[in-house]
Design an enzyme around this catalytic site. Structure first.
Site: not given
Ligand code: 6MZ
Length: 371
Positions: A38, A86, A118, A120-121, A176, A233, A236, A312
């Protein structure tokens, strides 16, 4: 302000890059290992989708347009933008469309291997489950006609040579940081079930100021025990305790590694964990103050495993060739060094031996023309 000035200097540096070098970098085969679906959406597609939703009255288009056309955003603002993206992308048809476009865009600049990640939502109101979301992604891969795409071990032999561009695509499912252990576990189980359609691993991402390592750890540990690769990640934002825990986990790769202290650098270097470097993303989100002080230089000098990535490309208006061009103009790497950097990334991919061997051949044949 200081940040504005830095951003202008950064833009200027991008412009200054020798156009000839740019052409060459576009033609060079490249490996992309850190790209969020995304976040890689084309700006034109995003605006088109937003305009449609604006006409339906679901969103106020002018507000949206302002936010997506803004160029410099803090890390905090970026996550607000993702929530907005989103809203306009999360239905099956759109997910299929953007998957196809994103792969086509990477292939167009000669990315020969892409690991696309990605999250999954689940959205009950439109009958979307994590599984149906992922099926829409796979549908996007299947719908690609104008290039040779290989996205699972099954279709290895289907690699025909009728099209000029060839690309291997593998998928990583992201957890997430807002998710619970249970939800993270559901994603890992889905990944395990989708191994035959190119899912090779798990990523942990999302707003780094949200969530706890202890919440994700059980799911990540399970993923690895089941043979999935894991990338995190990491660093950050400054968070010594979490960075140490992540490094102790020994993930297959980490992304970013921006806010490391001396002790963490030492730990990272001795671990040899490959780092996915996202220059433009780090600058745009103000995670690193200026490109010339980016830790790319230090890791490169130390011969630590690194791979240049876009993160991104849509949100940060970049592409992989541009990331290589930035390295060339900022750190003075020549063609052979840039090529070596791209080639070495093959060692850090999560796909199996067969794919690796194919990629080694691709780089060998191009390498011969450079000598
Ligand atoms: C952390 C990031 C990110 O998964 O909906 N994402 N997470 N740091 C970053 N650096 C700026 N960039 C993107 O793609 C968008 C999602 O990827 C993660 C965020 O969770 C974002 O919502 P998908 O395809």
């Amino acid at each position: 302000s200081y940040w504005k000035r830095k951003n202008i200097e950064f833009q200027y540096k991008k412009l200054k890059t020798n156009l000839k070098v740019m052409d060459w970098l576009v033609s060079m085969p490249k490996v992309e290992l850190h790209a969020h679906l995304n976040g890689s959406i084309r700006n034109s597609t995003l605006l088109e989708l937003a305009r449609e939703l604006g006409e339906k009255g679901t969103i106020v288009f002018s507000d949206f347009e302002h936010v997506i056309k803004k160029n410099d955003r803090s890390l905090r603002e970026v996550f607000k933008l993702f929530d907005l993206i989103h809203i306009v992308t999360t239905d099956h048809k759109t997910i299929t469309r953007i998957t196809k476009e994103v792969v086509e865009d990477f292939a167009a600049e000669n990315v020969v291997y892409l690991e696309l990640r990605t999250t999954p939502k689940k959205n009950d109101s439109i009958g979307m489950s994590k599984r149906s979301y992922m099926e829409a992604v796979v549908e996007g891969l299947r719908s690609i006609r104008n290039l040779d795409i290989n996205f699972s071990s099954d279709d290895f032999d289907k690699y025909s040579s009728t099209n000029e561009k060839k690309i291997f695509v593998r998928l990583l499912l992201s957890i997430d940081r807002r998710e619970s252990t249970e939800s993270a576990m559901e994603t890992v189980n889905l990944a395990l079930e989708m191994r035959d359609v190119g899912v090779v691993g798990i990523d942990l991402s999302g707003n780094p100021t949200v969530g706890e390592w202890a919440t994700f750890f059980p799911a990540l540990k399970f993923a690895r025990e089941q043979g999935l690769s894991v990338t995190l990640h990491c660093g950050e934002v400054p968070n010594s305790v979490e960075i140490q825990s992540m490094l102790d986990f020994l993930p297959g790769r980490i992304g970013h590694a921006c806010c490391f202290q001396d002790q963490e650098w030492r730990k990272l270097k001795s671990s040899k964990i490959p780092v996915e470097i996202c220059l433009t993303s780090n600058i745009r989100t103000e995670t690193i103050s200026s490109i010339d002080v980016h830790h790319f230089a230090e890791l490169y000098k130390a011969n630590h495993p690194i791979v240049l990535c876009t993160d991104d490309s849509g949100v940060f208006s970049t592409n992989l060739s541009t990331e290589y061009a930035l390295v060339s103009s900022t750190f003075g790497l020549g063609r052979m060094e840039l090529f070596e950097l791209a080639r070495k990334a093959v060692d850090y991919i999560y796909a199996g031996k067969g794919v690796k061997m194919e990629l080694i051949k691709v780089f060998e044949s191009v390498g011969r023309t450079l000598e």
